[in-house]
Design a protein around this motif. Structure first.
Motif, PDB file in Angstrom:
ATOM      1  N   ASN A 477       0.800  -1.225   0.000  1.00  0.00           N
ATOM      2  CA  ASN A 477       0.000   0.000   0.000  1.00  0.00           C
ATOM      3  C   ASN A 477       0.835   1.279   0.000  1.00  0.00           C
ATOM      4  N   PHE A 478       2.170   1.185  -0.111  1.00  0.00           N
ATOM      5  CA  PHE A 478       3.003   2.386  -0.245  1.00  0.00           C
ATOM      6  C   PHE A 478       4.307   1.994  -0.928  1.00  0.00           C
ATOM      7  N   MET A 479       5.011   3.004  -1.459  1.00  0.00           N
ATOM      8  CA  MET A 479       6.282   2.772  -2.145  1.00  0.00           C
ATOM      9  C   MET A 479       7.128   4.051  -2.092  1.00  0.00           C
ATOM     10  N   ILE A 480       8.371   3.953  -2.539  1.00  0.00           N
ATOM     11  CA  ILE A 480       9.272   5.109  -2.552  1.00  0.00           C
ATOM     12  C   ILE A 480       9.330   5.662  -3.968  1.00  0.00           C
ATOM     13  N   VAL A 481       9.167   6.985  -4.079  1.00  0.00           N
ATOM     14  CA  VAL A 481       9.189   7.639  -5.394  1.00  0.00           C
ATOM     15  C   VAL A 481      10.110   8.854  -5.329  1.00  0.00           C
ATOM     16  N   PRO A 482      10.599   9.364  -6.462  1.00  0.00           N
ATOM     17  CA  PRO A 482      11.472  10.552  -6.465  1.00  0.00           C
ATOM     18  C   PRO A 482      10.788  11.758  -5.843  1.00  0.00           C
ATOM     19  N   SER A 483      11.578  12.578  -5.141  1.00  0.00           N
ATOM     20  CA  SER A 483      11.057  13.797  -4.527  1.00  0.00           C
ATOM     21  C   SER A 483      10.746  14.826  -5.599  1.00  0.00           C
ATOM     22  N   THR A 484       9.702  15.584  -5.375  1.00  0.00           N
ATOM     23  CA  THR A 484       9.312  16.626  -6.333  1.00  0.00           C
ATOM     24  C   THR A 484      10.058  17.929  -6.096  1.00  0.00           C
ATOM     25  N   ALA A 500       2.801   9.293   2.342  1.00  0.00           N
ATOM     26  CA  ALA A 500       2.415   8.346   3.398  1.00  0.00           C
ATOM     27  C   ALA A 500       3.267   8.470   4.659  1.00  0.00           C
ATOM     28  N   GLU A 501       4.247   9.360   4.647  1.00  0.00           N
ATOM     29  CA  GLU A 501       5.215   9.393   5.755  1.00  0.00           C
ATOM     30  C   GLU A 501       4.549   9.601   7.115  1.00  0.00           C
ATOM     31  N   SER A 502       3.514  10.424   7.184  1.00  0.00           N
ATOM     32  CA  SER A 502       2.878  10.739   8.467  1.00  0.00           C
ATOM     33  C   SER A 502       1.808   9.732   8.861  1.00  0.00           C
ATOM     34  N   THR A 503       1.421   8.824   7.924  1.00  0.00           N
ATOM     35  CA  THR A 503       0.332   7.892   8.219  1.00  0.00           C
ATOM     36  C   THR A 503       0.795   6.449   8.342  1.00  0.00           C
ATOM     37  N   LEU A 504       2.089   6.217   8.237  1.00  0.00           N
ATOM     38  CA  LEU A 504       2.608   4.853   8.352  1.00  0.00           C
ATOM     39  C   LEU A 504       2.491   4.360   9.787  1.00  0.00           C
ATOM     40  N   SER A 505       2.231   3.071   9.937  1.00  0.00           N
ATOM     41  CA  SER A 505       2.213   2.475  11.273  1.00  0.00           C
ATOM     42  C   SER A 505       3.633   2.350  11.808  1.00  0.00           C
ATOM     43  N   GLU A 506       3.740   2.086  13.117  1.00  0.00           N
ATOM     44  CA  GLU A 506       5.054   1.932  13.735  1.00  0.00           C
ATOM     45  C   GLU A 506       5.827   0.797  13.079  1.00  0.00           C
ATOM     46  N   GLY A 507       5.126  -0.315  12.813  1.00  0.00           N
ATOM     47  CA  GLY A 507       5.790  -1.459  12.190  1.00  0.00           C
ATOM     48  C   GLY A 507       6.250  -1.159  10.785  1.00  0.00           C
ATOM     49  N   GLU A 508       5.429  -0.415  10.024  1.00  0.00           N
ATOM     50  CA  GLU A 508       5.791  -0.065   8.650  1.00  0.00           C
ATOM     51  C   GLU A 508       7.012   0.848   8.622  1.00  0.00           C
ATOM     52  N   VAL A 538      23.604  -2.998  14.701  1.00  0.00           N
ATOM     53  CA  VAL A 538      22.149  -3.101  14.545  1.00  0.00           C
ATOM     54  C   VAL A 538      21.525  -3.284  15.922  1.00  0.00           C
ATOM     55  N   ASP A 539      20.725  -2.291  16.338  1.00  0.00           N
ATOM     56  CA  ASP A 539      20.132  -2.299  17.680  1.00  0.00           C
ATOM     57  C   ASP A 539      18.628  -2.572  17.566  1.00  0.00           C
ATOM     58  N   ASP A 540      18.225  -3.809  17.952  1.00  0.00           N
ATOM     59  CA  ASP A 540      16.810  -4.215  17.985  1.00  0.00           C
ATOM     60  C   ASP A 540      16.049  -3.809  16.724  1.00  0.00           C
ATOM     61  N   PRO A 541      16.353  -4.429  15.581  1.00  0.00           N
ATOM     62  CA  PRO A 541      15.691  -4.033  14.326  1.00  0.00           C
ATOM     63  C   PRO A 541      14.264  -4.553  14.188  1.00  0.00           C
ATOM     64  N   ILE A 542      13.801  -5.416  15.117  1.00  0.00           N
ATOM     65  CA  ILE A 542      12.476  -6.035  14.944  1.00  0.00           C
ATOM     66  C   ILE A 542      11.445  -5.456  15.909  1.00  0.00           C
ATOM     67  N   SER A 543      11.755  -4.333  16.559  1.00  0.00           N
ATOM     68  CA  SER A 543      10.785  -3.709  17.453  1.00  0.00           C
ATOM     69  C   SER A 543       9.544  -3.293  16.662  1.00  0.00           C
ATOM     70  N   SER A 544       8.393  -3.598  17.174  1.00  0.00           N
ATOM     71  CA  SER A 544       7.091  -3.263  16.560  1.00  0.00           C
ATOM     72  C   SER A 544       6.799  -4.073  15.304  1.00  0.00           C
ATOM     73  N   LEU A 545       7.539  -5.142  15.040  1.00  0.00           N
ATOM     74  CA  LEU A 545       7.291  -5.976  13.869  1.00  0.00           C
ATOM     75  C   LEU A 545       6.596  -7.269  14.291  1.00  0.00           C
ATOM     76  N   ASP A 546       5.753  -7.803  13.414  1.00  0.00           N
ATOM     77  CA  ASP A 546       5.124  -9.079  13.739  1.00  0.00           C
ATOM     78  C   ASP A 546       6.105 -10.215  13.468  1.00  0.00           C
ATOM     79  N   SER A 547       5.688 -11.435  13.809  1.00  0.00           N
ATOM     80  CA  SER A 547       6.608 -12.567  13.753  1.00  0.00           C
ATOM     81  C   SER A 547       7.065 -12.883  12.343  1.00  0.00           C
ATOM     82  N   SER A 548       6.194 -12.668  11.343  1.00  0.00           N
ATOM     83  CA  SER A 548       6.597 -12.986   9.972  1.00  0.00           C
ATOM     84  C   SER A 548       7.695 -12.052   9.490  1.00  0.00           C
ATOM     85  N   VAL A 549       7.560 -10.762   9.796  1.00  0.00           N
ATOM     86  CA  VAL A 549       8.583  -9.801   9.386  1.00  0.00           C
ATOM     87  C   VAL A 549       9.874 -10.040  10.162  1.00  0.00           C
ATOM     88  N   LEU A 550       9.757 -10.535  11.394  1.00  0.00           N
ATOM     89  CA  LEU A 550      10.948 -10.852  12.193  1.00  0.00           C
ATOM     90  C   LEU A 550      11.863 -11.795  11.427  1.00  0.00           C
TER      91      LEU A 550
END
Length: 738
Positions: A477-484, A500-508, A538-550
């Motif tokens: 539901n989101f992607m990275i695109v060139p800045s305008t 989408a920067e302000s509406t992303l979830s913590e996990g996203e 790398v300090d705790d990269p899986i905080s706020s991530l579900d088990s699949s993303v872990l």
């Protein structure tokens, strides 16, 4: 690589602090939330901050490498604004171009490794050279300085330390012509010149004998002074031989006619006339001559004696500096005084009895003896004054002669040292030349790699890779695109085109930040730095991530770890910090029974009493499963805060008896024989459930140890009563029979 990290006096690290040393290529640090992991990552990321003034980082071979740190601050720094900086990677490069760059990077790595080895060899050779120098320094200090310190200490002034003494010995060794005086000669000269600095001494005036000699040889002393011979009374005087007696008394007959001799009125004018004519003018003249001679002798003799005494007193007061033999002079002065007094008595007698002849004792012999002492003293005084006039040059010459002698006497020792030293220096110089050549090769390769990389670098491949991973792992539901607004910057955009920067979830946000970090680890925001070596933290990269993303994150990191272990790519070392047991287990498992790897090291952080400490497990992974970790925490409860003990006991009992064994609390309680024991067991179960699901009150926090020890015994009894004591002993590490 990072070799050592020392942290103290910051956050939960006290003044003793903790040290993570002997870091390896791959490092895993496990610790619960709040145990101090983030402090470590922040310190590595910015070690120059004032709050870390008591902390320390040590690099292998003192070579600092660029460090990239992933933590919350990284996310805030890169995703706290609308635009995201682009990351340069090797973009539209052909396979041949990439292989060419990689080939040069491999060669550059080989050169760097060879430089490290050369540097180590240079350091080792310099240490050997320093050891030789220190040994030589001790030898010459003992065999030259100490053995000659007493006699030649003055020559050693300015060189009274071991280093300065050694430097002086080598300077003289290089400039000495090998000719020296004998040691006896040097010691004799040292006694004269190295004593207190001599001062000029006045010459001693010799005693003049001429004047006293003239008086001594005067004929008056042998002349018989008598009256006129052709006077009538003269015959009587001569017959009686009492002319001196009459001369003494004649002054009295001028006053009356009473005879001064018989006291009768017998003195007539005729008699007076005869007496006066007998002691005529010639007689008076001789008497005057005698008296003058007497006075001259008294004066000159006294002057001679006084001059001798003055010289004696002056030389005696000079003590050691005196060049005169004062003891002999004292004897001669005494003899001179005796002779003068004797002569004075003779002269006095002559004056009383002018008609007698006296022999004056000549002072020549005694005066010559005194003058001989003075002459000898003046010779020494002239030499002393010559030395004084040339003191500094004479002293300098003696010092040079002493050093030349000492170096010549110890030439064998110095030759041996110089030969070994020159050999080592020559070897070091050759290695340094090779090292400089390698530096030039390194510089050339660096320039070539940056040039080649610049021609084929691009930001777009990083963006494409992040978008690919997002889509692959279900973030559609989101992607990275060139800045305008900004070149080489990008934005996060929804499918409908909105930002989408302000509406992303913590996990996203966490996941996309991590993907961005991985691309940055492989590239750079500067196209000139893409190929630089780097270290990842790398300090705790899986905080706020579900088990699949872990598992996704762990897989991505494991790819990097495998490359590090295979010496591929620019990433040379990684440090992973986590509080998640499952993530730790997943990322640290590499198959083959999870056997220990020589390039991997494990640590565990613990916090007790709000103070963090660390334990190193070297190559042995301390965490194999969450269940084993619970037992490990239970065994080491005395090392940690007792607050977590209830939760640990509850989870062990639930896993072993309730989930696996399908037992209920009552099943465990009824296994105790008597009611009292059942009550204690029920109390334990209530205690651990209460402590696991609510905040402990102040009373419990203040004094839990008695309660803990009591319930530990009950906990063990549950396993015993359930027939599972062997399992308890195995998990607690208790051997059979203990």
């Amino acid at each position: 690589m990072l070799k050592k990290i020392a942290i103290k006096n910051v956050a939960t690290y006290d003044e003793s602090g903790m040290v993570v040393d002997n870091l390896n290529k791959v490092n895993f640090i496990y610790g619960a939330n709040g145990s101090g992991k983030t402090t470590i990552s922040k310190f590595i990321d910015n070690c120059n901050k004032e709050e870390y003034k008591d902390c320390e980082i040590e690099w292998s071979d003192n070579i600092e490498i660029k460090t990239l740190v992933y933590n919350k601050e990284f996310r805030d720094r890169n995703f706290g604004k609308s635009d995201i900086a682009g990351i340069f990677t090797l973009g539209q490069a052909t396979k041949e171009e990439i292989e060419k760059i990689q080939e040069k990077k491999t060669k550059l790595t080989d050169i760097k490794n060879e430089m490290v080895q050369k540097k180590k060899t240079i350091t080792k050779q310099n240490e050997t050279l320093q050891t030789e120098e220190d040994s030589f320094k001790e030898v010459i200090w003992r065999d030259i300085f100490k053995k000659n310190e007493t006699m030649f200490k003055e020559a050693f002034k300015g060189f009274m330390t071991k280093q300065r003494f050694k430097d002086k010995v080598l300077d003289v060794y290089k400039s000495s012509n090998g000719t020296t005086l004998k040691k006896e000669e040097l010691e004799e000269k040292a006694k004269t010149i190295f004593d207190d600095e001599p001062e000029k001494i006045d010459m001693i005036t010799e005693i003049q004998y001429g004047k006293i000699k003239t008086i001594e040889e005067d004929e008056i002393w042998n002349a018989k002074i008598v009256g006129k011979q052709d006077i009538n009374i003269s015959k009587l005087i001569q017959k009686l031989n009492n002319g001196d007696w009459i001369n003494t008394g004649r002054k009295y007959i001028q006053e009356s006619d009473i005879c001064p001799f018989c006291q009768q009125h017998t003195i007539t004018n005729e008699f007076k006339k005869n007496i006066s004519e007998f002691f005529d003018e010639e007689f008076e003249k001789q008497i005057d001559t005698l008296n003058y001679a007497k006075n001259q002798y008294d004066t000159i003799a006294s002057e001679i004696l006084e001059r001798a005494k003055t010289s004696f007193d002056k030389e005696k007061s000079m003590k050691a500096q005196s060049k005169l033999e004062v003891d002999k002079l004292s004897i001669y002065i005494e003899s001179l005084n005796v002779q003068i007094e004797s002569n004075k008595e003779l002269i006095e007698k002559k004056c009383k009895e002018p008609s007698i002849s006296v022999d004056i004792v000549k002072l020549k012999s005694i005066i010559e003896s005194i003058n001989k002492l003075i002459i000898n003293a003046n010779c020494k005084i002239r030499e002393n004054n010559r030395i004084v006039d040339n003191y500094h040059s004479e002293k300098s010459k003696l010092v040079d002669n002493i050093w030349s002698y000492l170096v010549t006497e110890n030439k064998t020792i110095i030759d041996k040292y110089e030969k070994k030293k020159n050999g080592l220096k020559k070897g070091i110089s050759m290695i340094e030349e090779k090292y400089k050549d390698l530096q030039n090769q390194q510089t050339t390769l660096d320039v070539e790699i940056k040039r080649d990389s610049k021609n084929v670098t691009s930001v777009q491949p990083s963006v494409d890779e992040i978008n690919r991973l997002l889509k692959a792992y279900g973030f559609e539901n989101f992607m990275i695109v060139p800045s305008t607004t900004t070149a080489n910057h990008y934005q996060i955009q929804r499918q409908d085109g909105s930002l989408a920067e302000s509406t992303l979830s913590e996990g996203e946000v966490t996941f996309i930040t991590f993907l961005y970090f991985l691309q940055l680890a492989k590239g750079s925001m500067d196209d000139q730095q893409i190929t630089e070596d780097r270290i990842l933290v790398v300090d705790d990269p899986i905080s706020s991530l579900d088990s699949s993303v872990l598992f996704i994150v762990s897989s991505l990191l494991k790819e990097i770890i495998i490359d590090i272990q295979s010496n591929k790519g620019s990433i040379k070392q990684i440090i992973v910090l986590t509080h998640n047991v499952y993530f730790h287990k997943e990322i640290s498992f590499f198959g083959n029974g999870n056997e220990a790897r020589k390039d991997t090291c494990y640590w565990m952080l613990r916090k007790k009493g709000n103070v963090t400490n660390i334990e190193c497990f070297r190559r042995e992974n301390p965490i194999s499963s969450s269940y084993e970790l619970l037992w490990k925490e239970l065994k080491e409860v005395n090392k940690n805060s007792g607050i977590t003990i209830q939760n640990i006991m509850r989870r062990i009992l639930e896993n072993y008896f309730k989930i696996l064994g399908r037992f209920k609390d009552d099943d465990l309680i009824l296994k105790f024989d008597d009611v009292e024991s059942q009550r204690i067991c029920r109390s334990l179960l209530c205690w651990i459930n209460d402590g696991s699901h609510c905040m402990p009150d102040d009373l419990f926090v203040e004094c839990p140890m008695d309660t803990i020890e009591k319930y530990q015994d009950v906990f063990k009894d549950i396993f015993y009563n359930m027939g599972q004591i062997e399992h308890y002993n195995m998990m607690m590490g208790i051997k059979r029979g203990a």
